[in-house]
Design a protein around this motif. Structure first.
Motif: not given
Length: 673
Positions: A316-321, A365-369, A372-374, A382-392
């Motif tokens: 259950l997910y969404a990839k937002l533009a 490329k995906e990191q840049g995308r 830009r999204f954030l 609580s809906v979407v957040a950016g995480l670095d590799a350690e937090a992920a």
């Protein structure tokens, strides 16, 4: 917040209400808005004021008692606040309405209360505690848009978060009674502007009533200019007078003048609906209709949860533009909707888990995308957040090696089990059989099965994925089959436990009953369902690319990663050319090509002719690989339209999902069949 050309704001969170708690005349603390320097209610007489102004002012006890229409009675409100008005309306409905009646509440709120403040505010009314608990259990995140809550079997609440006037302008639905509420005009002049009353009038049914606590001149002038007849009536407490009124002849809704093909068909009561296809799209439609008292026959050539909905686990997910677009709005709304829907449907979480989803950024490329999204969309963490590799890695429970977007409200579902559960809804009868033909008859629709048997229904919903356009009426709707194969691997003891769904080129879910599911391959225009060793190998390669440390741990534990010996499942998904679902009435393509042929010569010369449709025929299809985030919301959209209710999406998004959109696109580009 700047609106886009379709009138909708960017994907964004909202500022929650800023409160302090001041003692009223009873000595008890009551919520006070610091932004507007005004109270939400007095603990001493707040409920009594609600009962006098809004409940009695709209004559609701009598109207509820006399309500016999098959559609719900609809109340619209211009400021949800603490929800006290709506809770009182719900209590009044339960006390007076006949057993078969339904109530639909629509309320706007620009500054929703934080959950903790809502709990504290409503604690003042212990006799409303049970109703309050149901509201709080589904209280949505502060995100602009429509949030549908199911308060009980007969009562639905749509919270429209955002500016009141903008939200009413985007509402697809009509209202029987208005609660014209909000902070006083002197405190909040931005809300009480002429456009508010115009939007109220345009969303009203003939004879819709209104009541408000204020007699301010700006309100009286605005109401009269919009077509409402108002009168002064005795007010509550120290307020000598208040306003009540009605609108007998609301203005014509002209929002679809530039898209007349999207004008919805006139509602016709449906007693029996046949839903063809028992995957997540069809099963969720069947459930939504049955919850409204409609008798449903659910048909499938195999059984509930076959085809693309037959996997043991699905994400259950969404990839937002990055760019704000209707598709992203639909999928964000769908993700939030599915989460509330699953909580209400299965509170014990036997069919799903809110594990969260990580979308890894494996490339620059995906990191840049993602960056830009954030930067562009200020959504709550609580809906979407950016995480670095350690937090992920901490969220995933194992090393991931890349930054990510984290969706805490997402997770995984057991699709096959969910479809079986939905098919078992009271009012739904499942019938195994392949429908080979649909024919319009005087009494509705005749469905012919491959066996030669026939079935009659008032209306029909097509939900057969890539096979949906095999019916003659839906044949002009382009659908692309997409093969996908998942791989299943039984995990040995001692390997790290994945705690979140992880997506990159594919996805991998936390293990279910000791079995890891990952994949899926993506093969457009391939309708084969045979298991292929090459696809298992591709899934293994993607798993290792995404989670190399995890795969190394599997090998260290002696796990055999031989593509030729793995288990899995292949199924076919369906996609539309623009990758958005089809959800709505099936267009009469021949009539559209005749009525709108002039668009090929001049797309700016739009005829006034409303779009013609196959009466009583609907479709929910082209959900692709994200059906768990789109199908339940599309089911609510279709069921709401069939049952003449306000819709759970803004009207531009409803039009974006219209099944006839490709026909218009082709006409404008000069393409004809």
């Amino acid at each position: 917040m700047t609106a886009a050309p379709d009138g909708l704001p960017p994907l964004a969170g909202l500022e929650t209400a800023r409160l302090d708690w001041r003692r009223d005349e009873t000595g008890e603390s009551a919520p006070h808005s610091t932004a507007f320097d005004d109270v939400y209610f007095s603990r001493h007489d707040g409920r009594a004021e609600t009962e006098h102004v809004f409940i009695a002012g709209n004559d609701l006890p009598r109207r509820f008692a006399e309500w016999q229409a098959p559609r719900p009675f609809v109340i619209g409100e211009t400021g949800f606040g603490t929800g006290l008005n709506m809770l009182c309306a719900w209590a009044c409905f339960d006390a007076h309405a006949p057993a078969g009646a339904r109530l639909h509440l629509v309320s706007t709120e620009k500054f929703p209360l934080a959950r903790e403040d809502l709990i504290r505010a409503l604690a003042a009314w212990p006799d409303l505690a049970e109703r309050t608990a149901r509201l709080i259990a589904q209280w949505p995140e502060p995100v602009a848009g429509v949030h549908r809550l199911w308060l009980d079997a007969r009562v639905t609440l749509d919270l429209h978060f955002g500016d009141t006037t903008e939200r009413l302008a985007l509402l697809d639905g009509r209202v029987d009674a208005w609660f014209l509420d909000g902070f006083a005009p002197a405190k909040n002049p931005e809300m009480w502007r002429p456009e508010l009353f115009v939007a109220m009038a345009a969303r009203s049914r003939p004879g819709a009533t209104l009541a408000t606590f204020t007699c301010a001149g700006v309100v009286k002038r605005g109401l009269a200019a919009a077509g409402f007849a108002w009168r002064k009536v005795p007010g509550f407490g120290r307020k000598r007078e208040m306003l009540a009124g009605e609108i007998l002849a609301p203005p014509v809704d002209e929002r679809r003048r530039r898209t007349p093909w999207c004008v919805p068909p006139a509602p016709v009561p449906a007693r029996h609906v046949a839903v063809v296809g028992a995957g997540i799209a069809g099963a969720s439609v069947a459930h939504a209709l049955a919850q409204r008292g409609v008798t449903v026959t659910l048909l499938d050539r195999e059984g509930p949860g076959a085809g693309g909905s037959g996997n043991r686990q699905g994400a259950l997910y969404a990839k937002l533009a990055v760019a704000t677009n209707p598709q992203s709005r639909v999928y964000l709304a769908g993700l939030l909707h599915s989460r509330r829907w699953l909580e209400a449907l299965d509170p014990t979480r036997t069919l799903w888990q809110p594990s969260g989803v990580l979308q890894l950024a494996m490339t620059e490329k995906e990191q840049g995308r993602q960056a830009r999204f954030l930067a562009q969309h200020a959504l709550p963490a609580s809906v979407v957040a950016g995480l670095d590799a350690e937090a992920a890695a901490e969220r995933a429970g194992l090393r991931v090696g890349a930054p990510a977007l984290d969706y805490p409200l997402a997770g995984w579902v057991r699709p096959a089990a969910l479809c079986a559960h939905l098919a078992d809804t009271s009012g739904v009868t499942f019938r195994r059989g392949e429908v080979s033909d649909l024919a319009r008859v005087e009494s509705g629709w005749r469905l012919t099965l491959a066996t030669g048997d026939t079935l009659a229904a008032d209306q029909v919903v097509i939900a057969t994925a890539e096979l949906a356009n095999r019916f003659a009426q839906a044949s002009p709707l382009p659908l692309q089959p997409v093969r996908g194969q998942v791989t299943q691997l039984r995990l040995p003891a001692g390997v790290p436990a994945l705690e979140r769904v992880v997506c990159a080129g594919g996805y991998v879910s936390p293990a279910l009953d000791g079995v890891l599911t990952f994949g899926a391959t993506f093969a457009p225009n391939d309708a084969g369902t045979d298991l292929r060793e090459a696809d298992h190998a591709a899934n293994l390669a993607e798993l290792e690319r995404t989670l190399p440390a995890f795969v190394a741990a599997l090998r260290d534990a002696g796990t055999e990663l031989d593509a030729g010996r793995l288990e899995g499942r292949a199924a076919i998904r369906a996609a539309s050319p623009d990758k958005s679902p089809y959800a709505g009435p099936v267009p009469d393509a021949g009539a559209w090509r005749a009525d709108y042929t002039g668009l090929a010569r001049d797309a700016t010369r739009i005829p006034e002719t409303p779009g013609r449709h196959h009466d009583g025929l609907w479709i929910s299809a082209a959900h692709g690989s994200r059906g768990l985030a789109s199908a339940p919301l599309c089911a609510e959209l279709i069921a709401s339209r069939i049952c003449d209710e306000p819709l759970p999406l803004e009207w531009p998004l409803v039009d974006h999902l219209h099944p006839g959109r490709r026909i218009i696109r082709d006409l404008v580009r000069g393409k004809q069949d």
